[in-house]
Design a protein around this motif. Structure first.
Motif: not given
Length: 126
Positions: A18-36
């Motif tokens: 399976l592939r999960l996706s997570c769409a984010a609304s952050a304006r500076t998304f590239s600088t956020y740490a993202m986790a599952w």
């Protein structure tokens, strides 16, 4: 404020993918740490995978829980403000609600993340 919306969960047989996706609304998304993270029935929420901004526009660090290492891959597409979790060789013990989380400096504990999605159910039948 960051809003996160997961998708891609479902029912799959053991050994499947399976592939999960997570769409984010952050304006500076590239600088956020993202986790599952995931939370199985009767269990505490546990870390699955993380992808961190290293300070470089093209290089991100990734970390995985031992239980998923070699089977799960976290990635991100900054142009789409989306993070993915590719899961292969799924096992019944991977059954859980999977949550996407975001933070400026998040680590591997749930309380280090300020923003959470609503979760998506993954069920692996044996």
């Amino acid at each position: 404020q960051v809003q996160l919306v997961e998708s891609g969960g479902g029912l799959v047989q053991a050994g499947g993918s399976l592939r999960l996706s997570c769409a984010a609304s952050a304006r500076t998304f590239s600088t956020y740490a993202m986790a599952w993270f995931r939370q199985g029935p009767g269990k505490e929420r546990e870390f699955v995978a993380q992808i961190n901004w290293s300070g470089s526009a093209t290089y991100y660090r990734t970390y995985y829980a031992d239980s998923v290492k070699g089977r799960f891959t976290i990635s991100r597409d900054n142009a789409k403000n989306t993070v993915y979790l590719q899961m292969v060789s799924l096992k019944s013990e991977d059954t859980a609600v999977y949550y996407c989380a975001a933070d400026r400096t998040g680590g591997r504990a749930p309380n280090e993340y300020d923003y959470w999605g609503q979760g998506t159910q993954v069920t692996v039948s044996s």
